[in-house]
Write a protein that holds these residues in place. Structure first.
Motif, PDB file in Angstrom:
ATOM      1  N   GLY A 206       0.805  -1.220   0.000  1.00 59.96           N
ATOM      2  CA  GLY A 206       0.000   0.000   0.000  1.00 59.96           C
ATOM      3  C   GLY A 206       0.836   1.267   0.000  1.00 59.96           C
ATOM      4  O   GLY A 206       0.452   2.280  -0.593  1.00 59.96           O
ATOM      5  N   ILE A 207       1.994   1.222   0.671  1.00 57.04           N
ATOM      6  CA  ILE A 207       2.844   2.418   0.761  1.00 57.04           C
ATOM      7  C   ILE A 207       3.837   2.483  -0.402  1.00 57.04           C
ATOM      8  O   ILE A 207       4.498   3.495  -0.592  1.00 57.04           O
ATOM      9  N   ALA A 208       3.908   1.437  -1.195  1.00 55.94           N
ATOM     10  CA  ALA A 208       4.848   1.436  -2.324  1.00 55.94           C
ATOM     11  C   ALA A 208       4.638   2.622  -3.267  1.00 55.94           C
ATOM     12  O   ALA A 208       5.614   3.224  -3.731  1.00 55.94           O
ATOM     13  N   PRO A 209       3.374   3.022  -3.581  1.00 53.04           N
ATOM     14  CA  PRO A 209       3.217   4.209  -4.448  1.00 53.04           C
ATOM     15  C   PRO A 209       3.817   5.478  -3.853  1.00 53.04           C
ATOM     16  O   PRO A 209       4.305   6.344  -4.590  1.00 53.04           O
ATOM     17  N   LEU A 210       3.816   5.586  -2.520  1.00 53.37           N
ATOM     18  CA  LEU A 210       4.446   6.751  -1.893  1.00 53.37           C
ATOM     19  C   LEU A 210       5.953   6.726  -2.104  1.00 53.37           C
ATOM     20  O   LEU A 210       6.573   7.765  -2.368  1.00 53.37           O
ATOM     21  N   ASP A 211       6.550   5.543  -1.972  1.00 45.77           N
ATOM     22  CA  ASP A 211       7.984   5.431  -2.227  1.00 45.77           C
ATOM     23  C   ASP A 211       8.309   5.765  -3.682  1.00 45.77           C
ATOM     24  O   ASP A 211       9.321   6.423  -3.974  1.00 45.77           O
ATOM     25  N   GLU A 212       7.439   5.321  -4.583  1.00 46.07           N
ATOM     26  CA  GLU A 212       7.662   5.625  -5.996  1.00 46.07           C
ATOM     27  C   GLU A 212       7.533   7.122  -6.246  1.00 46.07           C
ATOM     28  O   GLU A 212       8.325   7.716  -7.005  1.00 46.07           O
ATOM     29  N   LEU A 213       6.533   7.757  -5.598  1.00 41.27           N
ATOM     30  CA  LEU A 213       6.374   9.201  -5.733  1.00 41.27           C
ATOM     31  C   LEU A 213       7.588   9.940  -5.181  1.00 41.27           C
ATOM     32  O   LEU A 213       8.081  10.901  -5.791  1.00 41.27           O
ATOM     33  N   GLN A 214       8.094   9.487  -4.055  1.00 39.57           N
ATOM     34  CA  GLN A 214       9.289  10.102  -3.476  1.00 39.57           C
ATOM     35  C   GLN A 214      10.490   9.934  -4.406  1.00 39.57           C
ATOM     36  O   GLN A 214      11.286  10.866  -4.593  1.00 39.57           O
ATOM     37  N   ARG A 215      10.611   8.755  -5.009  1.00 37.37           N
ATOM     38  CA  ARG A 215      11.750   8.513  -5.907  1.00 37.37           C
ATOM     39  C   ARG A 215      11.686   9.431  -7.124  1.00 37.37           C
ATOM     40  O   ARG A 215      12.700  10.009  -7.538  1.00 37.37           O
ATOM     41  N   ARG A 216      10.476   9.611  -7.694  1.00 36.79           N
ATOM     42  CA  ARG A 216      10.353  10.475  -8.867  1.00 36.79           C
ATOM     43  C   ARG A 216      10.641  11.931  -8.517  1.00 36.79           C
ATOM     44  O   ARG A 216      11.223  12.669  -9.309  1.00 36.79           O
ATOM     45  N   ILE A 217      10.230  12.355  -7.324  1.00 36.72           N
ATOM     46  CA  ILE A 217      10.512  13.738  -6.928  1.00 36.72           C
ATOM     47  C   ILE A 217      11.997  13.946  -6.708  1.00 36.72           C
ATOM     48  O   ILE A 217      12.570  14.972  -7.084  1.00 36.72           O
ATOM     49  N   ARG A 218      12.670  12.954  -6.084  1.00 32.21           N
ATOM     50  CA  ARG A 218      14.110  13.081  -5.848  1.00 32.21           C
ATOM     51  C   ARG A 218      14.907  13.093  -7.146  1.00 32.21           C
ATOM     52  O   ARG A 218      15.984  13.681  -7.217  1.00 32.21           O
ATOM     53  N   GLN A 219      14.405  12.433  -8.184  1.00 31.71           N
ATOM     54  CA  GLN A 219      15.120  12.371  -9.448  1.00 31.71           C
ATOM     55  C   GLN A 219      14.950  13.645 -10.283  1.00 31.71           C
ATOM     56  O   GLN A 219      15.589  13.784 -11.314  1.00 31.71           O
ATOM     57  N   ARG A 220      14.097  14.539  -9.838  1.00 31.42           N
ATOM     58  CA  ARG A 220      13.887  15.774 -10.597  1.00 31.42           C
ATOM     59  C   ARG A 220      15.108  16.682 -10.511  1.00 31.42           C
ATOM     60  O   ARG A 220      15.819  16.682  -9.511  1.00 31.42           O
TER      61      ARG A 220
END
Length: 516
Positions: A206-220
């Motif tokens: 359930g929290i995996a999408p949050l980790d993915e969102l965090q990863r995409r923001i960090r890669q910006r």
């Protein structure tokens, strides 16, 4: 993770596992009670059957109740099993008729039961817990008596009901209850860890999408302020993503404004600095060629002084604009006598007005800016920042003097509201005025009205608008006069800047803070 920071994963896991671990012992206790009830039912039924069978052995013999022992008592009482069984038959007066005489009797205060009604109770026999089935039985006539007079009418028994009891120890019941508990509880020892693992796995998924969102923001990239796609975020996180997108949009606009401001500031400083360099190079060349006379050097130095003055003025305006737009710093509002501040500012511009032969006037309220506490002066007291308000008045007067022709007039007036709600500040001049289509544009940084022939930084009115906004004051611009324009002398309709400030409240607060 910093101290005091909460983990969303851990908090959800706690709220899911804590009730589970709390309900598990409650489930064990309830299962034990249900198992006891289930184990009692078949044995109670068998024990009741024995009591009814023994009650059928109570007969009348010569007008008295008697007990006829069964032919196979061991089979009837199931002796030889894990439990011990005792029975007892007591007459109407409590005398033993058969069985174990020491078996406890029912409580004295127990309500009387109808004959033949089977009851159960828990008791003790020889310091051992037992289950007792008992009933009151009416003795039946013996078989020989019935054969002696077959045609005789039935005669009611002459004796009262007798007590028949059967007691059994609880070993088999406990064994059955234990087996039921084992059959129910033991699988839970396997199911509970599996449930914990499934909950852990479900939360991680359930929290995996949050980790993915965090990863995409960090890669910006650091300069990438484009909105985050809400479709890639869970529905519950969409409000947070929208808030972040709103913040990114405001940051993008703020950075764009800063970049435009810096570009315009560089352009504005480029002209006076280029003039300084050019005049210095001309003076140096004339000195090298021996052509630099006193008058020529004087003109060059005057030009250098004007260029440096323009540069210094532009820098001061830029600093004032930055100070006025500093929304990060809280603006502490104090009690400011606007009339006294305006009069002090006007006095500073008197020498410049005299040099330009401009009639600079100040119209004060009745009584003037007297000591605070007088009614007339109190009407011109506002809640504001004295330095910024001084900068606002200074820019308005400077703008009016800048655009007024020689022989013109500039008037500064302050008046209070009779109802004590607002304080009005007006600055008007006799210059060319500002056309209606441009009145909104002149408050933008670096904008200068065309056709005036007057040089300036274009920051003064933008500073005025920003300071007015931070003080929650309304700012309007219109023509100073409606009469004919004196074109030969450069007099035009003029410009009148009017600001309405909220007056200082009657009940003074200790302090007021505005964040702009």
């Amino acid at each position: 993770m910093s101290r005091g920071q909460r983990s969303l994963f851990g908090e959800i896991l706690d709220w899911m596992l804590a009730p589970l671990l709390l309900l598990w012992p409650m489930s064990v206790a309830l299962t034990w009670l249900v198992a006891q009830n289930i184990a009692n039912r078949p044995y109670d039924r068998a024990l009741g059957d024995i009591a009814r069978s023994l009650a059928q052995q109570v007969v009348l013999a010569e007008g008295r109740a008697a007990f006829e022992a069964p032919a196979a008592p061991d089979r009837l009482l199931r002796t030889g099993d894990a439990d011990d069984i005792w029975f007892q038959v007591l007459g109407s007066r409590g005398e033993p008729i058969g069985g174990e005489a020491t078996l406890p009797t029912p409580p004295i205060d127990e309500p009387a039961a109808p004959a033949g009604e089977l009851r159960f109770r828990d008791d003790e026999m020889r310091d051992r817990p037992v289950r007792v089935a008992y009933l009151w039985a009416v003795p039946a006539a013996s078989a020989p008596a019935a054969r002696a007079s077959p045609a005789a009418p039935a005669v009611p028994p002459a004796t009262a009901p007798v007590l028949v009891q059967v007691a059994e120890t609880l070993d088999k019941r406990s064994q059955l209850a234990t087996e039921i508990i084992k059959g129910v509880i033991l699988p839970q020892f396997v199911i509970l860890p599996v449930a914990v693992l499934l909950v852990w796995f479900a939360l991680a998924r359930g929290i995996a999408p949050l980790d993915e969102l965090q990863r995409r923001i960090r890669q910006r990239d650091s300069d990438d302020l484009s909105p985050i796609d809400e479709r890639d975020a869970p529905e519950e996180v969409s409000p947070l993503v929208r808030a972040i997108n709103d913040l990114l949009g405001r940051l993008d606009r703020s950075f764009a404004t800063q970049r435009r401001f810096l570009a315009d500031a560089a352009h504005q400083l480029k002209t006076p600095l280029s003039g300084l360099r050019t005049q210095a190079e001309i003076a140096q060349r004339e000195i090298d060629l021996g052509e630099a006379g006193p008058e020529s050097l004087k003109r060059t130095l005057q030009q250098i002084a004007r260029s440096s003055q323009r540069a210094a003025h532009t820098v001061n305006q830029l600093l004032a604009m930055a100070r006025a737009e500093d929304r990060g710093a809280a603006l502490r509002l104090d009690r400011v006598d606007l009339a006294a501040l305006a009069m002090e500012t006007v006095q500073d511009f008197v020498p410049r007005a005299l040099d330009g032969r401009i009639d600079l006037g100040f119209e004060q309220p009745p009584g003037g800016p007297a000591a605070i506490g007088e009614p007339e002066a109190a009407a011109c007291v506002v809640a504001g920042h004295a330095v910024l308000l001084g900068e606002l008045i200074r820019n308005l007067v400077d703008n009016a003097l800048h655009y007024s022709p020689r022989g013109g007039t500039v008037t500064v007036r302050v008046r209070g509201d009779p109802f004590g709600q607002v304080v009005v500040l007006q600055v008007e001049d006799s210059g060319p005025g500002i056309p209606a289509p441009e009145r909104e544009l002149v408050f933008q940084p670096f904008y200068r009205a065309l056709g005036t022939g007057v040089d300036g930084s274009g920051l003064g009115l933008a500073i005025v608008a920003e300071i007015a906004r931070r003080h929650r004051a309304s700012l309007t611009l219109d023509d100073a006069r409606d009469g004919p324009v004196d074109a030969p002398h450069g007099h035009g309709p003029g410009a009148r800047f009017t600001l309405h400030f909220p007056a200082w409240p009657a009940e003074e607060p200790t302090s007021a803070v505005a964040d702009g």
